[in-house]
Design a protein around this motif. Structure first.
Motif, PDB file in Angstrom:
ATOM      1  N   ILE A   3     -70.868 -12.303  22.958  1.00 38.25           N
ATOM      2  CA  ILE A   3     -72.139 -12.826  22.409  1.00 38.25           C
ATOM      3  C   ILE A   3     -73.472 -12.757  23.817  1.00 38.25           C
ATOM      4  CG2 ILE A   3     -73.587 -13.037  20.629  1.00 38.25           C
ATOM      5  CD1 ILE A   3     -71.388 -13.764  18.848  1.00 38.25           C
ATOM      6  N   THR A   4     -74.801 -11.665  24.020  1.00 35.65           N
ATOM      7  CA  THR A   4     -75.256 -12.148  25.012  1.00 35.65           C
ATOM      8  C   THR A   4     -76.392 -12.064  24.442  1.00 35.65           C
ATOM      9  OG1 THR A   4     -75.287 -12.104  27.604  1.00 35.65           O
ATOM     10  CG2 THR A   4     -75.203 -10.340  26.109  1.00 35.65           C
ATOM     11  N   LYS A   5     -77.380 -12.524  25.550  1.00 35.76           N
ATOM     12  CA  LYS A   5     -79.009 -12.352  24.895  1.00 35.76           C
ATOM     13  C   LYS A   5     -79.546 -11.444  25.895  1.00 35.76           C
ATOM     14  CE  LYS A   5     -79.809 -18.163  23.668  1.00 35.76           C
ATOM     15  NZ  LYS A   5     -81.074 -18.713  24.148  1.00 35.76           N
ATOM     16  N   ARG A   6     -80.756 -10.810  24.760  1.00 39.73           N
ATOM     17  CA  ARG A   6     -81.096  -9.474  25.191  1.00 39.73           C
ATOM     18  C   ARG A   6     -81.547 -10.399  27.184  1.00 39.73           C
ATOM     19  NH1 ARG A   6     -86.164  -7.164  21.933  1.00 39.73           N
ATOM     20  NH2 ARG A   6     -86.697  -8.945  22.691  1.00 39.73           N
ATOM     21  N   GLY A   7     -81.851  -9.710  27.919  1.00 40.19           N
ATOM     22  CA  GLY A   7     -81.721  -9.450  29.594  1.00 40.19           C
ATOM     23  C   GLY A   7     -80.522 -10.691  29.763  1.00 40.19           C
ATOM     24  N   GLN A   8     -79.523 -10.447  29.743  1.00 34.00           N
ATOM     25  CA  GLN A   8     -78.730 -11.294  30.549  1.00 34.00           C
ATOM     26  C   GLN A   8     -78.107 -10.419  30.988  1.00 34.00           C
ATOM     27  OE1 GLN A   8     -77.660 -14.623  31.039  1.00 34.00           O
ATOM     28  NE2 GLN A   8     -80.791 -14.517  30.532  1.00 34.00           N
ATOM     29  N   ASN A   9     -77.415 -10.613  32.139  1.00 36.18           N
ATOM     30  CA  ASN A   9     -76.033  -9.344  33.120  1.00 36.18           C
ATOM     31  C   ASN A   9     -74.939 -10.314  32.181  1.00 36.18           C
ATOM     32  OD1 ASN A   9     -78.157  -8.440  34.204  1.00 36.18           O
ATOM     33  ND2 ASN A   9     -77.304  -9.585  35.889  1.00 36.18           N
ATOM     34  N   VAL A  10     -73.507  -9.052  31.605  1.00 29.44           N
ATOM     35  CA  VAL A  10     -72.705  -8.920  31.723  1.00 29.44           C
ATOM     36  C   VAL A  10     -71.058  -8.257  32.214  1.00 29.44           C
ATOM     37  CG1 VAL A  10     -73.028  -9.897  29.200  1.00 29.44           C
ATOM     38  CG2 VAL A  10     -72.629  -7.679  29.649  1.00 29.44           C
ATOM     39  N   THR A  11     -70.344  -8.897  32.690  1.00 30.80           N
ATOM     40  CA  THR A  11     -69.784  -8.275  33.036  1.00 30.80           C
ATOM     41  C   THR A  11     -68.033  -8.220  32.107  1.00 30.80           C
ATOM     42  OG1 THR A  11     -70.125  -8.369  35.595  1.00 30.80           O
ATOM     43  CG2 THR A  11     -67.699  -7.729  35.439  1.00 30.80           C
ATOM     44  N   PHE A  12     -67.576  -7.076  32.083  1.00 29.60           N
ATOM     45  CA  PHE A  12     -66.010  -6.467  31.724  1.00 29.60           C
ATOM     46  C   PHE A  12     -64.471  -6.248  32.306  1.00 29.60           C
ATOM     47  CE2 PHE A  12     -68.746  -7.232  28.200  1.00 29.60           C
ATOM     48  CZ  PHE A  12     -69.529  -5.941  27.861  1.00 29.60           C
ATOM     49  N   ARG A  13     -63.883  -6.760  32.100  1.00 27.71           N
ATOM     50  CA  ARG A  13     -62.672  -6.415  32.503  1.00 27.71           C
ATOM     51  C   ARG A  13     -61.395  -5.546  32.267  1.00 27.71           C
ATOM     52  NH1 ARG A  13     -59.445  -9.014  37.856  1.00 27.71           N
ATOM     53  NH2 ARG A  13     -57.307  -8.943  37.574  1.00 27.71           N
ATOM     54  N   CYS A  14     -61.346  -4.493  32.702  1.00 28.85           N
ATOM     55  CA  CYS A  14     -59.318  -4.079  32.341  1.00 28.85           C
ATOM     56  C   CYS A  14     -58.619  -3.519  33.703  1.00 28.85           C
ATOM     57  CB  CYS A  14     -60.455  -2.157  32.265  1.00 28.85           C
ATOM     58  SG  CYS A  14     -58.754  -1.117  31.629  1.00 28.85           S
ATOM     59  N   ASP A  15     -57.848  -4.045  32.742  1.00 29.08           N
ATOM     60  CA  ASP A  15     -56.043  -3.942  33.489  1.00 29.08           C
ATOM     61  C   ASP A  15     -55.706  -2.629  33.144  1.00 29.08           C
ATOM     62  OD1 ASP A  15     -57.127  -7.259  34.168  1.00 29.08           O
ATOM     63  OD2 ASP A  15     -55.667  -6.335  35.499  1.00 29.08           O
ATOM     64  N   PRO A  16     -55.691  -1.777  33.710  1.00 31.60           N
ATOM     65  CA  PRO A  16     -54.653  -0.600  33.477  1.00 31.60           C
ATOM     66  C   PRO A  16     -52.789  -1.410  33.381  1.00 31.60           C
ATOM     67  CG  PRO A  16     -54.778  -0.432  35.337  1.00 31.60           C
ATOM     68  CD  PRO A  16     -55.989  -1.573  34.964  1.00 31.60           C
ATOM     69  N   ILE A  17     -52.471   0.005  32.610  1.00 25.86           N
ATOM     70  CA  ILE A  17     -51.109  -0.258  32.895  1.00 25.86           C
ATOM     71  C   ILE A  17     -50.709  -0.015  34.649  1.00 25.86           C
ATOM     72  CG2 ILE A  17     -48.770   0.653  32.244  1.00 25.86           C
ATOM     73  CD1 ILE A  17     -50.064   2.003  29.780  1.00 25.86           C
ATOM     74  N   SER A  18     -49.970  -1.050  34.845  1.00 23.91           N
ATOM     75  CA  SER A  18     -49.636  -0.526  36.717  1.00 23.91           C
ATOM     76  C   SER A  18     -48.637   0.864  37.030  1.00 23.91           C
ATOM     77  CB  SER A  18     -48.313  -2.090  36.909  1.00 23.91           C
ATOM     78  OG  SER A  18     -47.360  -1.486  35.657  1.00 23.91           O
ATOM     79  N   GLU A  19     -49.269   0.921  37.944  1.00 28.60           N
ATOM     80  CA  GLU A  19     -49.026   2.622  38.527  1.00 28.60           C
ATOM     81  C   GLU A  19     -49.455   3.715  37.694  1.00 28.60           C
ATOM     82  OE1 GLU A  19     -44.683   1.166  39.900  1.00 28.60           O
ATOM     83  OE2 GLU A  19     -45.242   2.521  38.705  1.00 28.60           O
TER      84      GLU A  19
END
Lengths: 115, 112
Positions: A12-28
């Motif tokens: 949950i963030t306020k308008r104007g803020q930056n956000v970063t998401f991370r994804c770790d895929p299945i190895s290989e």
């Protein structure tokens, strides 16, 4: 093999803020995809990586969006100056390069709410 | 934008009945896939049918593909409460493109 993981699960963030998401895929899994899904709709493609190379980007990926996969393993999706219209579920998926199988393996998603 | 449409948008049936969902798409495809999504969670792959196939089975699932009509159907037989979910068709385009193009989904509710 624990499947595709995504963090955080909720943001949950306020308008104007930056956000970063991370994804770790299945190895290989060489191929990694980001999709966005709004309420009541199917997922929409955002971008695709093969190893560390970003090979395709959707028109939905405006200049405020950037995705990286620096070492060909995990990926990050950053949204700068968030807007209320960015509220959605962001899904990551992966699949192997070889083997001839076309199905994608999805993570649980990150639900973004922009206030 | 979405590739095509799914019909119906919502379906409610009794446990034990069969459920049929339809999907239409617009462009030439390499394959068509069906995914299930439980409320607020990620998607799970169910079945894939290639463009040169007409019918495929997997357990209680039966998928048909009619490339001349650009349509597909998913049949779930002997439905169970655990089948309650949203179901999406997704097309894998021709020409080597890697992305999946999803329909809008069918919300299936199985009543006990």
């Amino acid at each position: 093999d624990t499947g595709v993981s995504q963090n955080p699960r909720h943001k949950i963030t306020k308008r104007g803020q930056n956000v970063t998401f991370r994804c770790d895929p299945i190895s290989e899994h060489n191929r990694l995809y980001w999709y966005r899904q709004t309420l009541g709709q199917g997922p929409e493609f955002l971008t695709y990586f093969q190893n560390e190379a970003q090979l395709e980007k959707s028109r939905l990926l405006s200049d405020r969006f950037s995705a990286e996969r620096p070492k060909g393993s995990f990926s990050t999706l950053e949204i700068q100056r968030t807007e209320q219209g960015d509220s959605a579920m962001y899904l990551c998926a992966s699949r192997p390069l070889a083997g001839g199988r076309n199905e994608q393996f999805f993570g649980p998603g990150t639900r973004l709410t922009v206030l | 934008s979405q590739q095509g449409e799914e019909d119906p948008q919502a379906l409610s049936i009794q446990e034990g009945e069969n459920a049929t969902m339809n999907c239409s798409y617009k462009t030439s495809i390499n394959n068509l896939q069906w995914y299930r999504q439980n409320s607020g969670r990620g998607l799970v792959h169910l079945i894939l049918i290639r463009s040169n196939e007409r019918e495929k089975h997997s357990g209680r699932l039966r998928v048909t593909l009619d490339t001349s009509k650009k349509s597909s159907s998913l049949l779930i037989t002997a439905s169970r409460a655990a089948d309650t979910a949203s179901y999406f068709c997704a097309t894998g385009p021709e020409g080597g493109a890697q992305k999946l193009v999803f329909g809008q989904g069918t919300r299936l509710t199985i009543n006990p």
